[in-house]
Design an enzyme around this catalytic site. Structure first.
Site, short mmCIF file in Angstrom:
data_model
loop_
_atom_site.label_atom_id
_atom_site.label_comp_id
_atom_site.label_asym_id
_atom_site.label_seq_id
_atom_site.Cartn_x
_atom_site.Cartn_y
_atom_site.Cartn_z
N SER A 1 -4.56 3.07 4.02
CA SER A 1 -4.76 2.28 2.79
C SER A 1 -4.76 0.78 3.13
O SER A 1 -5.61 0.03 2.66
CB SER A 1 -3.65 2.62 1.80
N TYR B 1 6.37 8.40 -2.47
CA TYR B 1 5.05 8.49 -3.13
C TYR B 1 4.59 9.95 -3.23
O TYR B 1 4.12 10.39 -4.26
CB TYR B 1 4.05 7.66 -2.31
N LYS C 1 0.80 -1.23 0.00
CA LYS C 1 0.00 0.00 0.00
C LYS C 1 0.84 1.29 0.00
O LYS C 1 0.46 2.29 0.60
CB LYS C 1 -1.00 0.02 1.17
N SER C 2 1.98 1.21 -0.67
CA SER C 2 2.88 2.37 -0.72
C SER C 2 3.02 2.97 -2.11
O SER C 2 3.82 3.88 -2.30
CB SER C 2 4.29 1.96 -0.27
N HIS D 1 7.74 -7.34 -1.88
CA HIS D 1 7.57 -6.66 -0.59
C HIS D 1 8.60 -7.18 0.41
O HIS D 1 8.59 -6.79 1.58
CB HIS D 1 6.17 -6.91 -0.02
N THR E 1 1.75 -0.53 -7.26
CA THR E 1 1.08 -0.69 -8.56
C THR E 1 1.51 0.42 -9.51
O THR E 1 1.81 0.20 -10.69
CB THR E 1 -0.46 -0.64 -8.36
N TRP E 2 1.56 1.62 -8.97
CA TRP E 2 1.94 2.80 -9.76
C TRP E 2 3.39 2.69 -10.23
O TRP E 2 3.70 2.85 -11.42
CB TRP E 2 1.76 4.04 -8.88
N ARG F 1 6.04 5.39 1.29
CA ARG F 1 4.89 6.30 1.44
C ARG F 1 4.77 6.69 2.89
O ARG F 1 5.12 5.90 3.79
CB ARG F 1 3.61 5.58 0.99
N ARG G 1 -8.09 2.91 -4.85
CA ARG G 1 -9.09 3.42 -3.91
C ARG G 1 -9.23 4.93 -4.12
O ARG G 1 -10.09 5.40 -4.83
CB ARG G 1 -8.69 3.05 -2.48
P1 PAP Z 1 -0.25 -3.20 -3.15
O1 PAP Z 1 0.67 -3.27 -1.99
O2 PAP Z 1 -1.52 -3.98 -2.94
O3 PAP Z 1 0.40 -3.44 -4.46
P2 PAP Z 1 -0.02 -0.41 -3.68
O4 PAP Z 1 -0.15 -0.29 -5.14
O5 PAP Z 1 1.35 -0.39 -3.09
O6 PAP Z 1 -0.80 -1.69 -3.18
O7 PAP Z 1 -0.81 0.76 -2.96
C1 PAP Z 1 -2.14 1.03 -3.23
C2 PAP Z 1 -2.31 2.53 -3.06
O8 PAP Z 1 -1.76 3.20 -4.22
C3 PAP Z 1 -3.77 2.90 -3.01
O9 PAP Z 1 -3.84 4.04 -2.15
P3 PAP Z 1 -5.16 4.48 -1.35
O10 PAP Z 1 -5.68 3.29 -0.65
O11 PAP Z 1 -4.71 5.56 -0.42
O12 PAP Z 1 -6.09 4.99 -2.39
C4 PAP Z 1 -4.08 3.23 -4.47
O13 PAP Z 1 -5.21 4.02 -4.65
C5 PAP Z 1 -2.79 3.93 -4.88
N1 PAP Z 1 -2.56 3.88 -6.32
C6 PAP Z 1 -2.83 2.86 -7.17
N2 PAP Z 1 -2.51 3.17 -8.42
C7 PAP Z 1 -2.01 4.43 -8.39
C8 PAP Z 1 -1.50 5.31 -9.40
N3 PAP Z 1 -1.48 4.96 -10.67
N4 PAP Z 1 -1.07 6.53 -9.00
C9 PAP Z 1 -1.10 6.88 -7.69
N5 PAP Z 1 -1.57 6.10 -6.71
C10 PAP Z 1 -2.03 4.89 -7.04
#
Ligand code: PAP
Length: 307
Positions: free
Chosen positions: A156, A214, A63-64, A127, A67-68, A148, A281
Site C-alpha cells: 500500500s 486491520y 497505510k495501516s 503516525h 482513514t478507516w 496491519r 485503493r
Molecule cells: P494513510 O496512512 O495515508 O492515512 P491509511 O488509511 O492508513 O493511509 O491506509 C490506506 C489503506 O487503507 C489503503 O489500503 P490499500 O492500499 O491496500 O488499498 C486503503 O484502501 C485502505 N482503506 C481506506 N479506507 C478503508 C476502509 N474504510 N476500510 C478498509 N480499508 C480502508
C-alpha cells in the site's frame, strides 16, 4: 523566526539522512524516520500540546487503516450528535474530522488553540511513535492503535508514495522500496519499533491503549466496533444493538461507502494529496501476493520473526 530556522537547520545537519518517500530526504529523528517538515511539527507538538484526559488519539503507521479507524472512532463518539443520513463523514474526509498532529495541526509552525473550537472529547490522529508522544504519555487519554500486516502495508505504501512523491523525484522501484522497508527506513519506522512501542504500552496500560489489527477488523467489524466503543467509555446500549446502530456505523465507514462519496472522489487531504487516488485503493487483505516474490517474502518474514 530566523533564529528558529537556523536551529532547525543545525539539527537537520546533525541527523542521519536518506532519500525520502514523499520528500527529497528523510531524517532519523528520535529513533524514527521522517521528512524535515514533520520534524519541525513534532517538535512544536511536543512543546505545545497539553493532553487532556478526555482526548482520544488514533495512532498508526502510514497505510495501516488510519482513514478507516478515524472514521469508525468519529462515528462512535459522535453517534448521538449526528443523524446517520446527514453525517459529517458523508461530506468530509475522515482526516479532516480527526486531524493529524504532525501533518496538519502543528505543521509549518502552527500552534492550534484548543480552547474554543474543539469540543470534548477531541479526536486526533498521529503516525508519531509512542515514545515521542510528549504529554500524551503521561495523561490518561485513550489511544487506539491499528496495526496491519507489514506485507500489505508495504505494498500500500509503495503505491501511495510513488503517487504523492515530488515531481522531481524518480519513482522508487518495488525492489528498492522493499529493501528500504526491510531495513527499517519506512516512514515513521522502523515498522517493528512503531508496532512494538504501542503493543507494549497496550499490555502495560490496557485501559488507555487499545491495539487493533486491520485484518481482524476486516473479518468482523461489528465486534471490533463494540470493543472500540466499550474501550472509549461509549458502549452501545442493548437498544442501539437491537436497532442496528453498529451495523449502520460499519456500513457508513466501509471502504465501499467512503470510496464512492463525492468528497473522497474529488477532495484533497493533507498536503493537497488527492483523496481518490491515494486513500482508497483496494483495501484487500493479502494483496501482497500479487507483488512480492518468494525471496522477498522470506526476507520480510525473517525480519518480522527476528524483531
Ligand atoms: P494513510 O496512512 O495515508 O492515512 P491509511 O488509511 O492508513 O493511509 O491506509 C490506506 C489503506 O487503507 C489503503 O489500503 P490499500 O492500499 O491496500 O488499498 C486503503 O484502501 C485502505 N482503506 C481506506 N479506507 C478503508 C476502509 N474504510 N476500510 C478498509 N480499508 C480502508
Amino acid at each position: 523566526m530566523k533564529k528558529k530556522a537556523s536551529v532547525h537547520k543545525e539539527l537537520l545537519h546533525s541527523l542521519p539522512k536518506e532519500r525520502g518517500w514523499r520528500s527529497i530526504h528523510q531524517y532519523h529523528f528520535q529513533n524514527f524516520w521522517c521528512p524535515s517538515v514533520d520534524i519541525e511539527a513534532v517538535i512544536s507538538f511536543q512543546k505545545h500540546f497539553q493532553a487532556r484526559d478526555s482526548d482520544i488519539v488514533v495512532a498508526s503507521l502510514p497505510k495501516s487503516g488510519t482513514t478507516w479507524l478515524k472514521a469508525l472512532t468519529f462515528a462512535v463518539v459522535n453517534r448521538h450528535r449526528f443523524d446517520i443520513k446527514a453525517h459529517p463523514l458523508l461530506t468530509s474526509n475522515p482526516h479532516h474530522l480527526v486531524p493529524f498532529f504532525e501533518m496538519d495541526l502543528y505543521i509549518n509552525n502552527r500552534v492550534p488553540d484548543f480552547s474554543s473550537k474543539f469540543a470534548e472529547p477531541t479526536l486526533f490522529g498521529t503516525h508519531i511513535p509512542f515514545p515521542s508522544l510528549g504529554t500524551i504519555k503521561e495523561s490518561n487519554c485513550k489511544i487506539i492503535y491499528v496495526c496491519r500486516n507489514p506485507f500489505d502495508s508495504f505494498v500500500s505504501a509503495w503505491h501511495f508514495f510513488n503517487k504523492v512523491k515530488l515531481q522531481s523525484q524518480a519513482p522508487l522501484s518495488l525492489d528498492e522500496a522493499f529493501d528500504r522497508y526491510c531495513q527499517g527506513m519506512d516512514a515513521f519506522g522502523p515498522f517493528w519499533d512503531h508496532i512494538l512501542g504501542y503493543w507494549k504500552e497496550s499490555l502495560k496500560r490496557p485501559q488507555n491503549v487499545l491495539f487493533l489489527k486491520y485484518e481482524d477488523m476486516n473479518q468482523d467489524v461489528v465486534s471490533h466496533l463494540k470493543r472500540l466503543a466499550k474501550f472509549l467509555d461509549y458502549p452501545f446500549t442493548e437498544e442501539e444493538e437491537r436497532n442496528g446502530v453498529i451495523e449502520d456505523i460499519s456500513k457508513m465507514c466501509s471502504f465501499e461507502t467512503l470510496k464512492k462519496l463525492d468528497i473522497n472522489k474529488t477532495g484533497t487531504f493533507v498536503n493537497n494529496i488527492e483523496n481518490s487516488k491515494n486513500l482508497f485503493r483496494k483495501a484487500e487483505v493479502g494483496d501482497w501476493v500479487n507483488y512480492l516474490t518468494p525471496k522477498m517474502v522470506e526476507r520480510m518474514s525473517k525480519v518480522i520473526e527476528e524483531k
